[in-house]
Motif scaffolding. Sequence first.
Motif, PDB file in Angstrom:
ATOM      1  N   TRP A  97       1.008  -1.419  -0.148  1.00  0.00           N
ATOM      2  CA  TRP A  97       0.593  -0.039   0.138  1.00  0.00           C
ATOM      3  C   TRP A  97       0.618   0.976   0.137  1.00  0.00           C
ATOM      4  CZ3 TRP A  97      -4.415   1.016  -1.588  1.00  0.00           C
ATOM      5  CH2 TRP A  97      -5.083  -0.210  -2.091  1.00  0.00           C
ATOM      6  N   CYS A  98       1.287   1.125   0.757  1.00  0.00           N
ATOM      7  CA  CYS A  98       3.313   1.948   0.402  1.00  0.00           C
ATOM      8  C   CYS A  98       3.327   2.851  -0.645  1.00  0.00           C
ATOM      9  CB  CYS A  98       3.686   1.877   1.484  1.00  0.00           C
ATOM     10  SG  CYS A  98       3.561   2.265   3.247  1.00  0.00           S
ATOM     11  N   ILE A  99       3.348   1.433  -2.037  1.00  0.00           N
ATOM     12  CA  ILE A  99       3.678   2.247  -3.112  1.00  0.00           C
ATOM     13  C   ILE A  99       2.457   2.777  -3.680  1.00  0.00           C
ATOM     14  CG2 ILE A  99       4.581   0.851  -5.436  1.00  0.00           C
ATOM     15  CD1 ILE A  99       5.616  -1.274  -3.939  1.00  0.00           C
ATOM     16  N   GLU A 100       1.228   2.122  -3.362  1.00  0.00           N
ATOM     17  CA  GLU A 100       0.077   2.930  -3.996  1.00  0.00           C
ATOM     18  C   GLU A 100      -0.051   4.484  -3.476  1.00  0.00           C
ATOM     19  OE1 GLU A 100      -1.816   1.065  -6.210  1.00  0.00           O
ATOM     20  OE2 GLU A 100      -0.499  -0.968  -5.931  1.00  0.00           O
ATOM     21  N   TRP A 101       0.441   4.514  -2.392  1.00  0.00           N
ATOM     22  CA  TRP A 101       0.468   5.814  -1.754  1.00  0.00           C
ATOM     23  C   TRP A 101       1.507   7.020  -2.860  1.00  0.00           C
ATOM     24  CZ3 TRP A 101      -2.715   3.606   1.574  1.00  0.00           C
ATOM     25  CH2 TRP A 101      -3.653   4.499   2.083  1.00  0.00           C
ATOM     26  N   LEU A 102       2.808   6.009  -2.865  1.00  0.00           N
ATOM     27  CA  LEU A 102       3.499   7.067  -3.953  1.00  0.00           C
ATOM     28  C   LEU A 102       3.196   6.978  -4.856  1.00  0.00           C
ATOM     29  CD1 LEU A 102       7.200   7.559  -3.423  1.00  0.00           C
ATOM     30  CD2 LEU A 102       7.489   5.460  -4.515  1.00  0.00           C
ATOM     31  N   GLN A 103       2.514   6.170  -5.568  1.00  0.00           N
ATOM     32  CA  GLN A 103       1.998   5.919  -7.014  1.00  0.00           C
ATOM     33  C   GLN A 103       1.320   7.427  -6.592  1.00  0.00           C
ATOM     34  OE1 GLN A 103       1.081   3.583 -10.416  1.00  0.00           O
ATOM     35  NE2 GLN A 103      -1.007   3.292  -9.470  1.00  0.00           N
ATOM     36  N   ALA A 104       0.328   6.954  -6.355  1.00  0.00           N
ATOM     37  CA  ALA A 104      -0.743   8.294  -5.825  1.00  0.00           C
ATOM     38  C   ALA A 104      -0.277   9.774  -5.860  1.00  0.00           C
ATOM     39  CB  ALA A 104      -1.835   8.255  -4.647  1.00  0.00           C
ATOM     40  N   CYS A 105       0.880   9.855  -4.999  1.00  0.00           N
ATOM     41  CA  CYS A 105       1.680  10.963  -4.756  1.00  0.00           C
ATOM     42  C   CYS A 105       1.898  11.400  -6.475  1.00  0.00           C
ATOM     43  CB  CYS A 105       2.534  10.991  -4.027  1.00  0.00           C
ATOM     44  SG  CYS A 105       4.581  12.698  -4.649  1.00  0.00           S
ATOM     45  N   PHE A 106       2.784  10.814  -7.021  1.00  0.00           N
ATOM     46  CA  PHE A 106       2.725  11.339  -8.301  1.00  0.00           C
ATOM     47  C   PHE A 106       1.885  10.985  -9.351  1.00  0.00           C
ATOM     48  CE2 PHE A 106       7.086   8.067  -7.367  1.00  0.00           C
ATOM     49  CZ  PHE A 106       7.880   9.791  -6.583  1.00  0.00           C
ATOM     50  N   LEU A 107       0.659  10.511  -8.508  1.00  0.00           N
ATOM     51  CA  LEU A 107       0.253  11.069  -9.939  1.00  0.00           C
ATOM     52  C   LEU A 107      -0.417  12.269 -10.113  1.00  0.00           C
ATOM     53  CD1 LEU A 107      -1.825   7.250 -10.574  1.00  0.00           C
ATOM     54  CD2 LEU A 107       0.276   8.259 -11.580  1.00  0.00           C
ATOM     55  N   VAL A 108      -1.131  12.530  -8.680  1.00  0.00           N
ATOM     56  CA  VAL A 108      -1.968  13.702  -8.833  1.00  0.00           C
ATOM     57  C   VAL A 108      -1.029  14.870  -9.200  1.00  0.00           C
ATOM     58  CG1 VAL A 108      -1.844  15.367  -6.383  1.00  0.00           C
ATOM     59  CG2 VAL A 108      -2.788  12.863  -6.328  1.00  0.00           C
ATOM     60  N   LEU A 109       0.078  14.419  -8.690  1.00  0.00           N
ATOM     61  CA  LEU A 109       1.391  15.954  -9.515  1.00  0.00           C
ATOM     62  C   LEU A 109       1.432  15.933 -10.517  1.00  0.00           C
ATOM     63  CD1 LEU A 109       3.926  15.465  -6.757  1.00  0.00           C
ATOM     64  CD2 LEU A 109       1.589  17.630  -6.385  1.00  0.00           C
ATOM     65  N   ASP A 110       1.594  14.518 -11.496  1.00  0.00           N
ATOM     66  CA  ASP A 110       1.465  14.393 -12.528  1.00  0.00           C
ATOM     67  C   ASP A 110       0.028  14.898 -13.547  1.00  0.00           C
ATOM     68  OD1 ASP A 110       2.880  13.119 -15.706  1.00  0.00           O
ATOM     69  OD2 ASP A 110       1.352  12.188 -15.154  1.00  0.00           O
ATOM     70  N   ASP A 111      -0.798  14.427 -13.071  1.00  0.00           N
ATOM     71  CA  ASP A 111      -2.160  15.847 -13.991  1.00  0.00           C
ATOM     72  C   ASP A 111      -1.844  16.698 -13.612  1.00  0.00           C
ATOM     73  OD1 ASP A 111      -3.292  12.864 -14.297  1.00  0.00           O
ATOM     74  OD2 ASP A 111      -3.890  12.532 -12.507  1.00  0.00           O
ATOM     75  N   ILE A 112      -1.628  17.539 -13.426  1.00  0.00           N
ATOM     76  CA  ILE A 112      -1.640  18.633 -12.676  1.00  0.00           C
ATOM     77  C   ILE A 112      -0.680  19.259 -14.036  1.00  0.00           C
ATOM     78  CG2 ILE A 112      -1.075  20.829 -11.001  1.00  0.00           C
ATOM     79  CD1 ILE A 112      -1.385  19.110  -8.794  1.00  0.00           C
ATOM     80  N   MET A 113       0.624  18.755 -13.757  1.00  0.00           N
ATOM     81  CA  MET A 113       1.565  19.536 -14.858  1.00  0.00           C
ATOM     82  C   MET A 113       1.231  18.849 -16.632  1.00  0.00           C
ATOM     83  SD  MET A 113       5.232  18.248 -12.551  1.00  0.00           S
ATOM     84  CE  MET A 113       4.819  16.944 -11.816  1.00  0.00           C
ATOM     85  N   ASP A 114       0.313  17.410 -16.359  1.00  0.00           N
ATOM     86  CA  ASP A 114       0.470  17.197 -17.812  1.00  0.00           C
ATOM     87  C   ASP A 114      -1.388  18.331 -18.157  1.00  0.00           C
ATOM     88  OD1 ASP A 114       2.072  15.737 -17.858  1.00  0.00           O
ATOM     89  OD2 ASP A 114       1.247  13.749 -17.918  1.00  0.00           O
ATOM     90  N   GLU A 115      -1.682  19.156 -17.475  1.00  0.00           N
ATOM     91  CA  GLU A 115      -2.757  19.853 -17.332  1.00  0.00           C
ATOM     92  C   GLU A 115      -4.367  18.410 -17.904  1.00  0.00           C
ATOM     93  OE1 GLU A 115      -3.082  23.073 -18.995  1.00  0.00           O
ATOM     94  OE2 GLU A 115      -0.876  23.533 -18.369  1.00  0.00           O
ATOM     95  N   SER A 116      -4.063  16.949 -16.898  1.00  0.00           N
ATOM     96  CA  SER A 116      -5.259  16.108 -17.498  1.00  0.00           C
ATOM     97  C   SER A 116      -6.640  16.688 -16.617  1.00  0.00           C
ATOM     98  CB  SER A 116      -4.301  15.159 -17.264  1.00  0.00           C
ATOM     99  OG  SER A 116      -3.161  14.393 -17.491  1.00  0.00           O
ATOM    100  N   HIS A 117      -7.728  15.909 -16.825  1.00  0.00           N
ATOM    101  CA  HIS A 117      -9.087  15.869 -17.031  1.00  0.00           C
ATOM    102  C   HIS A 117      -8.936  14.507 -16.251  1.00  0.00           C
ATOM    103  CE1 HIS A 117      -9.224  19.782 -19.098  1.00  0.00           C
ATOM    104  NE2 HIS A 117      -8.852  18.776 -20.340  1.00  0.00           N
ATOM    105  N   THR A 118      -9.551  13.082 -16.688  1.00  0.00           N
ATOM    106  CA  THR A 118      -9.734  12.634 -16.032  1.00  0.00           C
ATOM    107  C   THR A 118      -8.041  11.445 -15.884  1.00  0.00           C
ATOM    108  OG1 THR A 118      -9.868  11.358 -18.095  1.00  0.00           O
ATOM    109  CG2 THR A 118     -12.187  12.477 -16.936  1.00  0.00           C
ATOM    110  N   ARG A 119      -9.089  10.700 -14.628  1.00  0.00           N
ATOM    111  CA  ARG A 119      -7.652   9.453 -14.383  1.00  0.00           C
ATOM    112  C   ARG A 119      -8.946   8.495 -13.696  1.00  0.00           C
ATOM    113  NH1 ARG A 119      -2.710   8.056 -14.110  1.00  0.00           N
ATOM    114  NH2 ARG A 119      -2.301   9.960 -14.603  1.00  0.00           N
TER     115      ARG A 119
END
Lengths: 329, 329
Positions: free
Chosen positions: B103-125
């Motif tokens: 689950w710590c890996i899933e939390w790490l991924q969540a961190c990266f995805l939340v930030l990546d979506d901002i940087m990429d200006e994505s709409h959905t996930r």
Amino acid sequence: MPEAAGKRKAENEVNGEQPSKKGSAFNEFTGVFDGLVQDILGLLPKELPDESLAYIKKMCHYTCYGGKMTRGITVGATYADVARSRGEEPSEQAMFVAKVIGWCIEWLQACFLVLDDIMDESHTRRGQPCWYKLPEVKKMAINDGLILESCIFLLLKKHVKPYNVELYHNCVELFHEVSFQTELGQLLDMTTESPEGKLDFSRFTLERYKLIVKYKTAFYSFYLPVAAGLYLAGLTGEKDLELTKEITIAMGEYFQIQDDFLDCYGDPETIGKAGTDFWSSCQIGTDIQDKKCGWLCVQALMKCNEEQVEGIPKSVFESLLAKIYKRSK
Amino acid sequence: MPEAAGKRKAENEVNGEQPSKKGSAFNEFTGVFDGLVQDILGLLPKELPDESLAYIKKMCHYTCYGGKMTRGITVGATYADVARSRGEEPSEQAMFVAKVIGWCIEWLQACFLVLDDIMDESHTRRGQPCWYKLPEVKKMAINDGLILESCIFLLLKKHVKPYNVELYHNCVELFHEVSFQTELGQLLDMTTESPEGKLDFSRFTLERYKLIVKYKTAFYSFYLPVAAGLYLAGLTGEKDLELTKEITIAMGEYFQIQDDFLDCYGDPETIGKAGTDFWSSCQIGTDIQDKKCGWLCVQALMKCNEEQVEGIPKSVFESLLAKIYKRSK
Ligand SMILES: [Mg+2]
Ligand SMILES: [Mg+2]
Ligand SMILES: [Mg+2]
Ligand SMILES: [Mg+2]
Ligand SMILES: [Mg+2]
Ligand SMILES: [Mg+2]
């Protein structure tokens, strides 16, 4: 690092000071900076392109170096004080480790400031454009914040672990703990100023103000450097640390109240570009306009009864506030 | 957690599967999630307002739970495989610790995805609006990314440290190391796609492609879960880990090439909303339009000689590329 060196000189000139005037603790602390940046670059994977190294080097110089660096210097000062109180001369090796940990605090602050400036949409920081404002950076600054944070653990592993592995583990946990507290403070701050975008003065209470200051500023600015210095001196007892927390949090509160006061009444010539508030954009005099939950605003609200605040439109209250707390010049 | 539970059901329904079909490893893994969120909430300072707890709880459910969770499940699978290869039954206690690290890996991924979506200006996930897109979140998502990262170390300290302090220290360093590698991968990716805002196909080389995939995806998605499982099984030898790195990085490359291929040729009905690429916005078929340094684009460029690429305007090359690699339906 010609730019960085140039900036340091310029900063001193503005303040009308010679570098030596800042004292030897300042010079000794800043003297290890370039070496630590080189350490970080040396720890990057060899297969990374040169442009990535150049980018990270530039970022470290742009975002970590500057300001008063009181936080970083305090680690060594604390350790040396404890050593001398025991009749010992601070060891050279320990003083170097103190500087490394001190710089880790500056790196942590750089991470928070880079990200805070994006969230606040600030324009300048320490008299230059915010890192995210640079055309070659922009949105990448979000990832850069994470890289700055990672540098802390690279430096601790390289320099603190071989010196004393127990100290290393304690420092890693201390940085985790204080980072988390600061993030909670930032959450508190952002949800106070505009929960779901609406300004609500009923949230600007003294209790909330103190909570924000404690978590957002006091832990990392006051507790962290002193606690790290104590760790280095071998003082890791629960009681010592609890007492340290009590005292440093009170100091943090005092610091922030003074900072908020100076935001309105401070003399820009004296406070200048160096600024005292690392979280705000370092412009003096915009807390009230920015609708911040600052000390003056909280004090004004405490003098109003509920109907007075409820009855007048927010905009009228704000301009009233601005008039009451008008700057002397 | 009525929303989260509802979403899980809905996801299964879309895929026409019963929850049990996902297998007991999946159910056992997801079964500890709510408890871990409660652990995090229990570790928050008591003086924090309830609204902050509610916010963090909602964020964990929204950003950490979802997808295939292969990364998280792989920790326990690796540990169990090693145990059985020694003729031992995986211990229940170790399997719980494996789930925590997973689950710590899933939390790490969540961190990266939340930030990546901002940087990429994505709409959905994962079939819902990106976290930063929620009106009550917006820019706060940047700080939320840091909070998600901090949760990793809260969970490791609470559950792994009392189980085995050496394992705990190894895991902390592993997460630091892999986070940093992923951040470097993100830096490589962002500076390839548009260094200073300009698109430059000469940067889309096979070498660069492999480097991005290795750092941005393979370390955290393939190496991290397997290495953590080995640590848990007591395998911390340099040689074992180097070999693991070699194999898992190759797997990561294969995964990403397949993902890039499916982005163009995959059947949306099969790949669906679950998606296979956690870094992209999970919409199938936009890599080429998004000017990503993807496998197909790199292959096309390898078939062109330099003058061909130099001679035609970028926009013409892109539409050519889109036509060559046109989807079968
Ligand atoms: Mg702010
Ligand atoms: Mg201020
Ligand atoms: Mg700010
Ligand atoms: Mg991206
Ligand atoms: Mg993809
Ligand atoms: Mg993306």
